[in-house]
Write a protein that holds these residues in place. Structure first.
Motif, PDB file in Angstrom:
ATOM      1  N   SER A  12      10.981   3.562  -2.729  1.00  0.00           N
ATOM      2  CA  SER A  12       9.729   2.958  -2.290  1.00  0.00           C
ATOM      3  C   SER A  12       9.226   2.024  -3.384  1.00  0.00           C
ATOM      4  CB  SER A  12       8.690   4.040  -1.976  1.00  0.00           C
ATOM      5  OG  SER A  12       8.396   4.787  -3.136  1.00  0.00           O
ATOM      6  N   SER A  13       8.250   1.217  -3.015  1.00  0.00           N
ATOM      7  CA  SER A  13       7.652   0.310  -3.987  1.00  0.00           C
ATOM      8  C   SER A  13       6.179   0.157  -3.671  1.00  0.00           C
ATOM      9  CB  SER A  13       8.346  -1.061  -3.967  1.00  0.00           C
ATOM     10  OG  SER A  13       8.155  -1.697  -2.720  1.00  0.00           O
ATOM     11  N   ALA A  14       5.447  -0.344  -4.630  1.00  0.00           N
ATOM     12  CA  ALA A  14       4.029  -0.619  -4.467  1.00  0.00           C
ATOM     13  C   ALA A  14       3.764  -2.025  -4.984  1.00  0.00           C
ATOM     14  CB  ALA A  14       3.195   0.398  -5.241  1.00  0.00           C
ATOM     15  N   VAL A  15       2.859  -2.706  -4.329  1.00  0.00           N
ATOM     16  CA  VAL A  15       2.462  -4.043  -4.760  1.00  0.00           C
ATOM     17  C   VAL A  15       1.174  -3.912  -5.548  1.00  0.00           C
ATOM     18  CG1 VAL A  15       1.745  -6.335  -3.998  1.00  0.00           C
ATOM     19  CG2 VAL A  15       3.556  -5.127  -2.768  1.00  0.00           C
ATOM     20  N   ARG A  16       1.160  -4.510  -6.711  1.00  0.00           N
ATOM     21  CA  ARG A  16      -0.062  -4.561  -7.530  1.00  0.00           C
ATOM     22  C   ARG A  16      -0.849  -5.792  -7.069  1.00  0.00           C
ATOM     23  NH1 ARG A  16       2.801  -3.324 -13.255  1.00  0.00           N
ATOM     24  NH2 ARG A  16       2.961  -1.067 -13.011  1.00  0.00           N
ATOM     25  N   TYR A  17      -1.712  -5.574  -6.082  1.00  0.00           N
ATOM     26  CA  TYR A  17      -2.437  -6.693  -5.488  1.00  0.00           C
ATOM     27  C   TYR A  17      -3.391  -7.365  -6.462  1.00  0.00           C
ATOM     28  CZ  TYR A  17      -0.353  -5.767  -0.980  1.00  0.00           C
ATOM     29  OH  TYR A  17       0.549  -5.620   0.037  1.00  0.00           O
ATOM     30  N   ALA A  18      -3.935  -6.615  -7.404  1.00  0.00           N
ATOM     31  CA  ALA A  18      -4.813  -7.243  -8.403  1.00  0.00           C
ATOM     32  C   ALA A  18      -4.028  -8.277  -9.201  1.00  0.00           C
ATOM     33  CB  ALA A  18      -5.418  -6.183  -9.317  1.00  0.00           C
ATOM     34  N   ASN A  59       7.662 -11.963   4.169  1.00  0.00           N
ATOM     35  CA  ASN A  59       7.105 -11.108   3.119  1.00  0.00           C
ATOM     36  C   ASN A  59       6.015 -11.821   2.320  1.00  0.00           C
ATOM     37  OD1 ASN A  59       8.743  -8.985   3.931  1.00  0.00           O
ATOM     38  ND2 ASN A  59      10.323  -9.425   2.419  1.00  0.00           N
ATOM     39  N   ALA A  60       6.226 -13.088   2.003  1.00  0.00           N
ATOM     40  CA  ALA A  60       5.230 -13.838   1.226  1.00  0.00           C
ATOM     41  C   ALA A  60       3.952 -14.051   2.037  1.00  0.00           C
ATOM     42  CB  ALA A  60       5.814 -15.178   0.786  1.00  0.00           C
ATOM     43  N   TRP A  61       4.086 -14.391   3.309  1.00  0.00           N
ATOM     44  CA  TRP A  61       2.903 -14.588   4.132  1.00  0.00           C
ATOM     45  C   TRP A  61       2.176 -13.275   4.396  1.00  0.00           C
ATOM     46  CZ3 TRP A  61       0.220 -18.710   4.584  1.00  0.00           C
ATOM     47  CH2 TRP A  61       0.819 -19.968   4.456  1.00  0.00           C
ATOM     48  N   THR A  62       2.906 -12.163   4.439  1.00  0.00           N
ATOM     49  CA  THR A  62       2.255 -10.859   4.580  1.00  0.00           C
ATOM     50  C   THR A  62       1.384 -10.578   3.361  1.00  0.00           C
ATOM     51  OG1 THR A  62       4.053 -10.015   5.958  1.00  0.00           O
ATOM     52  CG2 THR A  62       2.640  -8.381   4.898  1.00  0.00           C
ATOM     53  N   ILE A  63       1.928 -10.846   2.185  1.00  0.00           N
ATOM     54  CA  ILE A  63       1.142 -10.646   0.963  1.00  0.00           C
ATOM     55  C   ILE A  63      -0.068 -11.565   0.949  1.00  0.00           C
ATOM     56  CG2 ILE A  63       1.174 -10.955  -1.555  1.00  0.00           C
ATOM     57  CD1 ILE A  63       4.095  -9.858  -1.430  1.00  0.00           C
ATOM     58  N   GLU A  64       0.109 -12.807   1.357  1.00  0.00           N
ATOM     59  CA  GLU A  64      -1.020 -13.744   1.419  1.00  0.00           C
ATOM     60  C   GLU A  64      -2.090 -13.236   2.379  1.00  0.00           C
ATOM     61  OE1 GLU A  64      -3.630 -16.973   1.054  1.00  0.00           O
ATOM     62  OE2 GLU A  64      -2.101 -16.191  -0.295  1.00  0.00           O
ATOM     63  N   LEU A  65      -1.689 -12.691   3.510  1.00  0.00           N
ATOM     64  CA  LEU A  65      -2.653 -12.158   4.466  1.00  0.00           C
ATOM     65  C   LEU A  65      -3.463 -11.022   3.843  1.00  0.00           C
ATOM     66  CD1 LEU A  65      -3.847 -12.122   7.316  1.00  0.00           C
ATOM     67  CD2 LEU A  65      -1.973 -10.587   7.980  1.00  0.00           C
ATOM     68  N   VAL A  66      -2.798 -10.120   3.166  1.00  0.00           N
ATOM     69  CA  VAL A  66      -3.504  -9.020   2.496  1.00  0.00           C
ATOM     70  C   VAL A  66      -4.450  -9.578   1.433  1.00  0.00           C
ATOM     71  CG1 VAL A  66      -3.235  -7.005   0.996  1.00  0.00           C
ATOM     72  CG2 VAL A  66      -1.736  -7.295   2.983  1.00  0.00           C
ATOM     73  N   LEU A  67      -3.975 -10.525   0.644  1.00  0.00           N
ATOM     74  CA  LEU A  67      -4.814 -11.095  -0.411  1.00  0.00           C
ATOM     75  C   LEU A  67      -6.028 -11.830   0.138  1.00  0.00           C
ATOM     76  CD1 LEU A  67      -2.134 -12.397  -2.950  1.00  0.00           C
ATOM     77  CD2 LEU A  67      -3.611 -10.370  -3.174  1.00  0.00           C
ATOM     78  N   SER A  68      -5.936 -12.327   1.367  1.00  0.00           N
ATOM     79  CA  SER A  68      -7.072 -13.040   1.960  1.00  0.00           C
ATOM     80  C   SER A  68      -8.286 -12.128   2.148  1.00  0.00           C
ATOM     81  CB  SER A  68      -6.672 -13.670   3.301  1.00  0.00           C
ATOM     82  OG  SER A  68      -6.530 -12.677   4.311  1.00  0.00           O
ATOM     83  N   LYS A  69      -8.070 -10.829   2.161  1.00  0.00           N
ATOM     84  CA  LYS A  69      -9.167  -9.860   2.319  1.00  0.00           C
ATOM     85  C   LYS A  69      -9.290  -8.917   1.129  1.00  0.00           C
ATOM     86  CE  LYS A  69     -10.059 -11.266   6.486  1.00  0.00           C
ATOM     87  NZ  LYS A  69     -11.233 -12.046   6.784  1.00  0.00           N
ATOM     88  N   TYR A  70      -8.463  -9.099   0.129  1.00  0.00           N
ATOM     89  CA  TYR A  70      -8.455  -8.229  -1.053  1.00  0.00           C
ATOM     90  C   TYR A  70      -9.681  -8.555  -1.906  1.00  0.00           C
ATOM     91  CZ  TYR A  70      -6.887  -5.937  -5.289  1.00  0.00           C
ATOM     92  OH  TYR A  70      -6.813  -5.130  -6.388  1.00  0.00           O
ATOM     93  N   PRO A  71     -10.337  -7.580  -2.495  1.00  0.00           N
ATOM     94  CA  PRO A  71     -10.046  -6.153  -2.596  1.00  0.00           C
ATOM     95  C   PRO A  71     -10.754  -5.302  -1.537  1.00  0.00           C
ATOM     96  CG  PRO A  71     -11.753  -6.668  -4.165  1.00  0.00           C
ATOM     97  CD  PRO A  71     -11.414  -7.958  -3.440  1.00  0.00           C
ATOM     98  N   ASP A  72     -11.403  -5.935  -0.581  1.00  0.00           N
ATOM     99  CA  ASP A  72     -12.184  -5.197   0.419  1.00  0.00           C
ATOM    100  C   ASP A  72     -11.319  -4.776   1.609  1.00  0.00           C
ATOM    101  OD1 ASP A  72     -14.496  -5.684  -1.126  1.00  0.00           O
ATOM    102  OD2 ASP A  72     -14.659  -7.681  -0.241  1.00  0.00           O
TER     103      ASP A  72
END
Length: 186
Positions: A12-18, A59-72
């Motif tokens: 497994s892996s985890a993304v450090r969104y910060a 995968n890159a666009w998925t991360i961008e989507l998450v970041l669009s609402k990060y950290p909330d």
């Protein structure tokens, strides 16, 4: 990739969104290079180049989507609503049109007769805890077969998702095999 941390077991892996958020300008530059690929350029590539491109784009666009609402954001599912899941949201400018993550996964990667490789289910990562791990490297055409094989092996070896229950005598497998059973039957 430096913000993707693979577990010590390697399943497994985890993304450090910060960290990703602090490097978002680099991600956006990468996304711009994806947007600039014309349909003609894409069609001129071999199948390995095309599939690696699509997996990386997803995968890159998925991360961008998450970041669009990060950290909330507690879950990527919080981005959607009752009428539209986050995977159906058309926010990706690709090949001259607006696409959703589902368009890339189901319309391009899983299109019948194009790639027909069930190992992609261990490569496209939906940013949900139930998904297979995100690799700490980009997919490349020259390493694609070994990357897909490694990803599937890691996913199948993850006993939190796939395991034999000796007590019941049953094999317990990820829902991915239910959802995409026809891909694996091929």
């Amino acid at each position: 990739v430096r913000h993707v941390v693979v577990s010590k077991e390697g399943y497994s892996s985890a993304v450090r969104y910060a960290g990703m958020q602090s490097d978002r300008a680099a991600l956006r530059r990468y996304l711009t290079t994806l947007e600039e690929v014309s349909p003609g350029d894409y069609e001129s590539w071999n199948k390995g180049q095309q599939l690696a491109f699509l997996i990386n784009a997803y995968n890159a666009w998925t991360i961008e989507l998450v970041l669009s609402k990060y950290p909330d954001l507690k879950s990527i599912k919080d981005i959607g609503n009752v009428f539209q899941s986050p995977w159906k949201k058309k926010f990706i400018p690709l090949f001259g049109q607006d696409m959703a993550l589902d368009d890339i996964e189901h319309g391009l990667i899983r299109a019948s007769g194009v790639f027909d490789d069930p190992r992609i289910h261990a490569a496209v990562v939906c940013a949900s805890i139930g998904c297979p791990m995100l690799r700490a490297e980009a997919f490349t055409a020259d390493k694609l077969d070994s990357q897909l094989e490694d990803g599937m092996r890691r996913f199948l070896s993850d006993t939190s998702r796939n395991r034999f229950d000796a007590m019941s005598g049953k094999l317990l497998v990820s829902k991915i095999f239910d959802w995409y059973g026809k891909d694996f039957e091929k």
